[in-house]
Design a protein around this motif. Structure first.
Motif, mmCIF file in Angstrom:
data_model
loop_
_atom_site.group_PDB
_atom_site.id
_atom_site.type_symbol
_atom_site.label_atom_id
_atom_site.label_comp_id
_atom_site.label_asym_id
_atom_site.label_seq_id
_atom_site.Cartn_x
_atom_site.Cartn_y
_atom_site.Cartn_z
ATOM 1 N N ASN A 92 0.855 -1.179 0.000
ATOM 2 C CA ASN A 92 0.000 0.000 0.000
ATOM 3 C C ASN A 92 0.895 1.235 0.000
ATOM 4 N N MET A 93 0.743 2.086 -0.999
ATOM 5 C CA MET A 93 1.611 3.258 -1.155
ATOM 6 C C MET A 93 0.755 4.514 -1.226
ATOM 7 N N ALA A 94 1.213 5.591 -0.607
ATOM 8 C CA ALA A 94 0.434 6.824 -0.666
ATOM 9 C C ALA A 94 1.290 8.035 -0.371
ATOM 10 N N ASP A 95 0.944 9.135 -1.007
ATOM 11 C CA ASP A 95 1.521 10.426 -0.661
ATOM 12 C C ASP A 95 1.040 10.784 0.744
ATOM 13 N N ASP A 109 -2.174 -4.296 14.711
ATOM 14 C CA ASP A 109 -1.308 -5.001 15.659
ATOM 15 C C ASP A 109 -2.131 -5.786 16.667
ATOM 16 N N GLU A 110 -3.203 -5.192 17.151
ATOM 17 C CA GLU A 110 -4.071 -5.876 18.122
ATOM 18 C C GLU A 110 -4.686 -7.134 17.529
ATOM 19 N N ALA A 111 -4.995 -7.094 16.219
ATOM 20 C CA ALA A 111 -5.600 -8.244 15.542
ATOM 21 C C ALA A 111 -4.572 -9.256 15.063
ATOM 22 N N GLY A 112 -3.287 -8.964 15.246
ATOM 23 C CA GLY A 112 -2.244 -9.890 14.826
ATOM 24 C C GLY A 112 -1.908 -9.824 13.354
ATOM 25 N N VAL A 113 -2.248 -8.701 12.700
ATOM 26 C CA VAL A 113 -1.937 -8.531 11.283
ATOM 27 C C VAL A 113 -0.512 -8.017 11.143
ATOM 28 N N GLN A 114 0.300 -8.725 10.373
ATOM 29 C CA GLN A 114 1.696 -8.344 10.203
ATOM 30 C C GLN A 114 1.827 -7.279 9.116
ATOM 31 N N VAL A 115 2.483 -6.168 9.437
ATOM 32 C CA VAL A 115 2.732 -5.119 8.457
ATOM 33 C C VAL A 115 4.150 -4.599 8.626
ATOM 34 N N GLU A 116 4.678 -4.016 7.569
ATOM 35 C CA GLU A 116 5.983 -3.346 7.602
ATOM 36 C C GLU A 116 5.823 -1.951 7.021
ATOM 37 N N MET A 117 6.355 -0.943 7.708
ATOM 38 C CA MET A 117 6.363 0.411 7.181
ATOM 39 C C MET A 117 7.663 0.638 6.414
ATOM 40 N N LEU A 118 7.543 1.148 5.186
ATOM 41 C CA LEU A 118 8.693 1.322 4.308
ATOM 42 C C LEU A 118 8.720 2.738 3.752
ATOM 43 N N ASP A 119 9.930 3.273 3.558
ATOM 44 C CA ASP A 119 10.037 4.557 2.882
ATOM 45 C C ASP A 119 10.251 4.321 1.388
ATOM 46 N N ALA A 120 10.308 5.411 0.625
ATOM 47 C CA ALA A 120 10.386 5.301 -0.828
ATOM 48 C C ALA A 120 11.641 4.556 -1.279
ATOM 49 N N ASP A 121 12.762 4.802 -0.631
ATOM 50 C CA ASP A 121 14.011 4.140 -1.018
ATOM 51 C C ASP A 121 13.944 2.642 -0.788
ATOM 52 N N GLU A 122 13.358 2.231 0.337
ATOM 53 C CA GLU A 122 13.262 0.793 0.639
ATOM 54 C C GLU A 122 12.311 0.094 -0.326
ATOM 55 N N VAL A 123 11.234 0.775 -0.690
ATOM 56 C CA VAL A 123 10.318 0.206 -1.685
ATOM 57 C C VAL A 123 11.056 -0.054 -2.988
ATOM 58 N N HIS A 124 11.819 0.915 -3.455
ATOM 59 C CA HIS A 124 12.552 0.749 -4.722
ATOM 60 C C HIS A 124 13.616 -0.336 -4.610
ATOM 61 N N ARG A 125 14.243 -0.463 -3.439
ATOM 62 C CA ARG A 125 15.265 -1.500 -3.265
ATOM 63 C C ARG A 125 14.644 -2.887 -3.381
ATOM 64 N N ARG A 126 13.470 -3.062 -2.782
ATOM 65 C CA ARG A 126 12.828 -4.383 -2.816
ATOM 66 C C ARG A 126 12.158 -4.662 -4.161
ATOM 67 N N PRO A 133 8.145 9.172 -5.116
ATOM 68 C CA PRO A 133 8.745 10.399 -4.572
ATOM 69 C C PRO A 133 9.019 10.230 -3.077
ATOM 70 N N GLU A 134 9.900 11.048 -2.549
ATOM 71 C CA GLU A 134 10.236 10.969 -1.126
ATOM 72 C C GLU A 134 9.056 11.303 -0.229
ATOM 73 N N SER A 135 8.046 11.969 -0.786
ATOM 74 C CA SER A 135 6.869 12.335 0.013
ATOM 75 C C SER A 135 5.929 11.166 0.244
ATOM 76 N N PHE A 136 6.254 9.993 -0.300
ATOM 77 C CA PHE A 136 5.395 8.820 -0.167
ATOM 78 C C PHE A 136 5.874 7.933 0.980
ATOM 79 N N GLU A 137 4.914 7.238 1.595
ATOM 80 C CA GLU A 137 5.237 6.156 2.516
ATOM 81 C C GLU A 137 4.513 4.904 2.042
ATOM 82 N N ALA A 138 4.905 3.768 2.578
ATOM 83 C CA ALA A 138 4.297 2.505 2.167
ATOM 84 C C ALA A 138 4.102 1.602 3.359
ATOM 85 N N MET A 139 3.068 0.793 3.273
ATOM 86 C CA MET A 139 2.788 -0.233 4.277
ATOM 87 C C MET A 139 2.648 -1.562 3.544
#
Length: 380
Positions: A92-95, A109-126, A133-139
């Motif tokens: 999931n990616m969003a500005d 987290d309470e429901a046991g759903v596993q998520v990872e927060m990633l920045d734009a650079d980590e998304v591109h690396r994977r 853009p750097e203004s985006f975050e990802a889950m």
């Protein structure tokens, strides 16, 4: 075909076919009626696949419903002997100006759903095929993925019929009459009666007025499949995704067996009225243009040749949340609609929930979230 049943289901698409299966499995004499022959291309379930994710923005009710749906999809795989769910992961990616995923983390987290927060650079690396853009975050949800929607509907159909449910395809409903004693549904094949009724008419709800009038508007939506760089975007190396931008919200899938990257736009769309012929893909420049421009910006090596385009329908409520409630006048009539372009993943759980409500079985689902009472002006 006999004319008397315990339950009639009007609309045998994703929700209705699921409900029909769970009712029949419980020994309830069930008739499912549809204007077409499901799975078909006149609703919202065609054009595989559909995303299934669990860290939902709607909070606990949606997260718990998504997890229950996941469990039931796995049960359906076993019962049908078919592969229906692929855990590709969903990115999931969003500005940040469009909203923050961190708001979902406590409930997830309470429901046991596993998520990872990633920045734009980590998304591109994977996933080198994505440029943010750097203004985006990802889950990233590693346990999420996609469902083969048409296979799912077909599997429910096969199993429902095997359990004794009846299906009446190609029969639009002409009239519904209800009172405390029962319901009568008329089609060109005749009149059918039942103790209770479930209406899961999707984008076709307006065709059932004045029996029920819900705050649902139907819109024409388009999706496209584009040729992309296989090493970057093929299934097995690329996840499903959502993308929130200043210019709109999008969703998509990896290329499955060479079909191409599938992408659609969640917002927008042209008004559509049941019975109208929806304009084919390509009728408007933005049918392809919006999708191609988005790919060029964020998945630049995925915007090759358009391999296929398709038109489907959304059924939108004003708040884009679901309606699952009893008819305001008839307690023996259940209404389920307004799934607003994000409902398919829940179809298994919604069908089981409707069966529970028919049998007056207690449920842990927070039904107030889906109640009609949240709208101020409902005609009945």
């Amino acid at each position: 075909m006999k004319n008397s049943f315990e339950v009639i289901v009007v609309g045998a698409g994703s929700m209705g076919m699921s409900a029909g299966y769970y009712l029949a499995k419980r020994g309830i004499r069930t008739l499912m009626i549809d204007s077409f022959d499901p799975p078909h291309e006149q609703g919202s379930h065609h054009g595989e696949p559909r995303l299934i994710r669990h860290a939902y923005s709607g909070g606990k009710p949606y997260i718990h419903l998504a997890l229950e749906a996941d469990r039931l999809w796995r049960e359906l795989e076993v019962a049908s002997g078919q592969k229906l769910l692929v855990r590709s992961g969903v990115l999931n990616m969003a500005d940040l100006s469009a909203g923050k995923f961190t708001n979902r983390l406590p409930d997830s987290d309470e429901a046991g759903v596993q998520v990872e927060m990633l920045d734009a650079d980590e998304v591109h690396r994977r996933w080198p095929g994505i440029v943010l853009p750097e203004s985006f975050e990802a889950m990233y949800e590693p346990d999420a993925g996609y469902l083969y929607s048409e296979r799912c509907v077909a599997a429910y159909r096969t199993l429902a019929l095997a359990e004794g449910a009846m299906l009446l395809p190609y029969n639009p409903v002409q009239h519904i009459q209800a009172d405390g004693a029962g319901v009568r549904v008329r089609t060109r094949a005749g009149e059918f009666s039942a103790d209770q009724l479930i209406v899961t008419a999707g984008a076709w709800f307006k065709s059932l007025e004045p029996f029920v009038s819900l705050p649902i508007r139907a819109v024409r939506k388009t999706v496209g499949w584009f040729r992309g760089e296989p090493n970057l975007y093929d299934a097995g190396v690329f996840p499903g995704f959502t993308l929130g931008t200043e210019n709109g919200g999008y969703y998509g899938f990896p290329s499955i067996n060479g079909a191409g990257i599938k992408i659609g736009r969640h917002d927008g769309g042209l008004p559509w009225t049941p019975g109208e012929q929806a304009a084919p893909f390509g009728h408007l420049e933005q049918d392809e243009g919006d999708l191609r421009r988005t790919l060029s910006t964020f998945l630049p090596l995925a915007g090759g040749e358009l391999l296929k385009g398709a038109v489907c329908k959304y059924e939108l409520t004003p708040d884009e949340q679901f309606i699952i409630d009893r008819h305001p006048l008839y307690t023996n009539v259940l209404l389920a609609g307004g799934f607003s372009g994000h409902g398919f993943k829940f179809a298994s759980a919604v069908g089981a929930l409707l069966a529970d409500l028919i049998q007056h079985v207690s449920t842990t689902v927070e039904l107030n979230t889906f109640s009609l009472s949240r709208f101020n002006q409902i005609k009945s």
